[in-house]
Design an enzyme around this catalytic site. Structure first.
Site, mmCIF file in Angstrom:
data_model
loop_
_atom_site.group_PDB
_atom_site.id
_atom_site.type_symbol
_atom_site.label_atom_id
_atom_site.label_comp_id
_atom_site.label_asym_id
_atom_site.label_seq_id
_atom_site.Cartn_x
_atom_site.Cartn_y
_atom_site.Cartn_z
ATOM 1 N N ASP A 39 -7.519 32.068 19.582
ATOM 2 C CA ASP A 39 -7.654 31.872 21.033
ATOM 3 C C ASP A 39 -6.772 32.820 21.847
ATOM 4 O O ASP A 39 -6.676 32.703 23.066
ATOM 5 C CB ASP A 39 -7.332 30.430 21.406
ATOM 6 N N GLN A 99 10.426 44.324 40.907
ATOM 7 C CA GLN A 99 10.396 43.129 41.770
ATOM 8 C C GLN A 99 11.769 42.469 41.679
ATOM 9 O O GLN A 99 11.932 41.395 41.100
ATOM 10 C CB GLN A 99 9.296 42.182 41.310
ATOM 11 N N HIS A 132 15.706 49.694 36.451
ATOM 12 C CA HIS A 132 15.290 50.270 37.734
ATOM 13 C C HIS A 132 16.428 50.190 38.755
ATOM 14 O O HIS A 132 16.623 51.111 39.543
ATOM 15 C CB HIS A 132 14.036 49.552 38.239
ATOM 16 N N LYS A 193 10.208 59.871 50.625
ATOM 17 C CA LYS A 193 8.980 59.129 50.304
ATOM 18 C C LYS A 193 9.091 57.719 50.833
ATOM 19 O O LYS A 193 10.117 57.079 50.707
ATOM 20 C CB LYS A 193 8.790 59.066 48.782
ATOM 21 N N ARG A 195 7.144 53.916 50.657
ATOM 22 C CA ARG A 195 6.091 53.146 50.008
ATOM 23 C C ARG A 195 5.430 52.272 51.069
ATOM 24 O O ARG A 195 6.118 51.534 51.776
ATOM 25 C CB ARG A 195 6.706 52.287 48.888
HETATM 26 C C1 R5P Z 1 10.451 53.729 42.685
HETATM 27 O O1 R5P Z 1 11.373 53.242 43.305
HETATM 28 C C2 R5P Z 1 10.593 54.222 41.271
HETATM 29 O O2 R5P Z 1 11.833 54.815 41.052
HETATM 30 C C3 R5P Z 1 9.494 55.190 40.943
HETATM 31 O O3 R5P Z 1 9.584 56.288 41.814
HETATM 32 C C4 R5P Z 1 8.124 54.583 41.125
HETATM 33 O O4 R5P Z 1 8.113 53.260 40.700
HETATM 34 C C5 R5P Z 1 7.109 55.373 40.357
HETATM 35 O O5 R5P Z 1 5.862 54.794 40.569
HETATM 36 P P1 R5P Z 1 4.557 55.681 40.700
HETATM 37 O O6 R5P Z 1 4.557 56.616 39.546
HETATM 38 O O7 R5P Z 1 3.431 54.678 40.660
HETATM 39 O O8 R5P Z 1 4.616 56.385 42.017
#
Ligand code: R5P
Length: 310
Positions: A39, A99, A132, A193, A195
């Site tokens: 399963d 996260q 991270h 950059k 997000r």
């Molecule tokens: C962001 O804070 C991380 O350090 C990376 O830059 C990011 O998670 C990379 O993700 P992706 O390759 O999807 O842009």
């Protein structure tokens, strides 16, 4: 069997790396079957006695993240019930790490939950690479040894004789980029950059000079490849010569392979914290097995791990 024996086991998250670590340590990989019931539930069976052992279980919680995380938890439970003296979760890549805070309302802190689960399953310690964010160490109420892949990556670029400019692909990566630039005696630049969603980023402008220089863009991970490849396009447009991409964790999800193969870069350099599922031209994989193996040896012998970096 006498107690306190060093034992290395592996889940299915990164078996090739576990094999390299065991080889480095000169011990056989522990015998266990980690499979699935019909399963889909995870089945684990240890094929050897581990009573009193100092057990290290190697499992990256990379894609498929939930499968690999659950395997790790069930393996830890299994070692505890089989009377291991100590269990160390060796997590070369710790998933859910992005996260790590409530950056908007009504969202979870999944990194904390993953840390709680590993502890609750029965791990005594954690050994990991390039979290991270370093603060994630504090999410665990057990000792965490946090290793950096930077020395092995630096060695590669020093071997190439790299000199030019090290670029952070976003403001969050400045610390890492600064450290690389210091060791490579190179200049420093940063791409701005932002997000806008979990899948979309907007790249703004470049802070610093790259014209006429080779550029090395460094980040902790490449996931979709969006951030680092956009940064590569920016530096190329600003007149950089050869562009190198470097990251510890090759998560490589979604269209990452295509994005990377179409990128205006000379080489992509990553480590083996996550196994690659497809080959890619221009990719160089540097192993962290030596680093992890040495740290495991020191933990087992109750020696300093931080002195590995001095
Ligand atoms: C962001 O804070 C991380 O350090 C990376 O830059 C990011 O998670 C990379 O993700 P992706 O390759 O999807 O842009």
């Amino acid at each position: 069997m006498r107690g306190d024996e060093l034992m290395i086991f592996s889940g299915n998250g990164n078996r090739p790396l576990a094999e390299r670590i065991a080889e480095r340590l000169g011990v056989p990989l522990g015998s266990a079957t980690v499979g699935r019931f019909p399963d889909g539930e995870i089945s684990v069976k240890l094929e050897q006695n581990i009573r009193g052992g100092d057990v290290f279980v190697v499992q990256s919680t990379c894609p498929p993240v939930n499968e690999n995380l659950m395997e790790l938890l069930i393996m830890i439970d299994c070692f505890r019930r089989a009377s291991a003296r100590r269990i160390t979760a060796v997590v070369p890549y710790f998933g859910y790490a992005r996260q790590d805070r409530k950056d908007e309302s009504r969202v979870p802190i999944s990194a904390k939950l993953a840390a709680n689960l590993i502890r609750t399953a029965g791990a005594d310690r954690v050994l990991t690479t390039d979290l991270h964010s370093a603060q994630i160490q504090g999410f665990f109420d057990i000792p965490v040894d946090h290793l950096y892949a930077q020395p092995v990556l630096l060695r590669y670029f020093q071997g190439l004789g790299f000199s030019g400019v090290v670029v952070g692909p976003d403001v969050g990566s400045i610390k890492m980029a600064r450290s690389f630039s210091k060791h490579l005696e190179s200049r420093l630049a940063v791409v701005d950059k932002r997000r806008v969603s979990d899948r979309e980023t907007v790249v703004g402008f470049l802070i610093g000079e790259v014209e006429g220089m080779d550029a090395l863009i460094v980040d902790d991970m490449i996931s979709t490849g969006g951030s680092i490849v956009e940064a590569a396009r920016v530096v190329k447009k600003k007149g950089a010569r050869d562009v190198y991409l470097c990251a510890t964790h090759p998560v490589f999800c979604g269209e990452a392979m295509r994005t990377l193969s179409e990128a205006p870069v000379r080489q992509v350099v990553v480590t083996d914290t996550i196994p690659l599922t497809q080959p890619l031209d221009r990719i160089e994989v540097i192993s962290v097995a030596g680093l992890l193996g040495d740290a495991i040896h020191r933990i087992h012998m109750n020696e300093s791990v931080s002195s590995l970096f001095n």
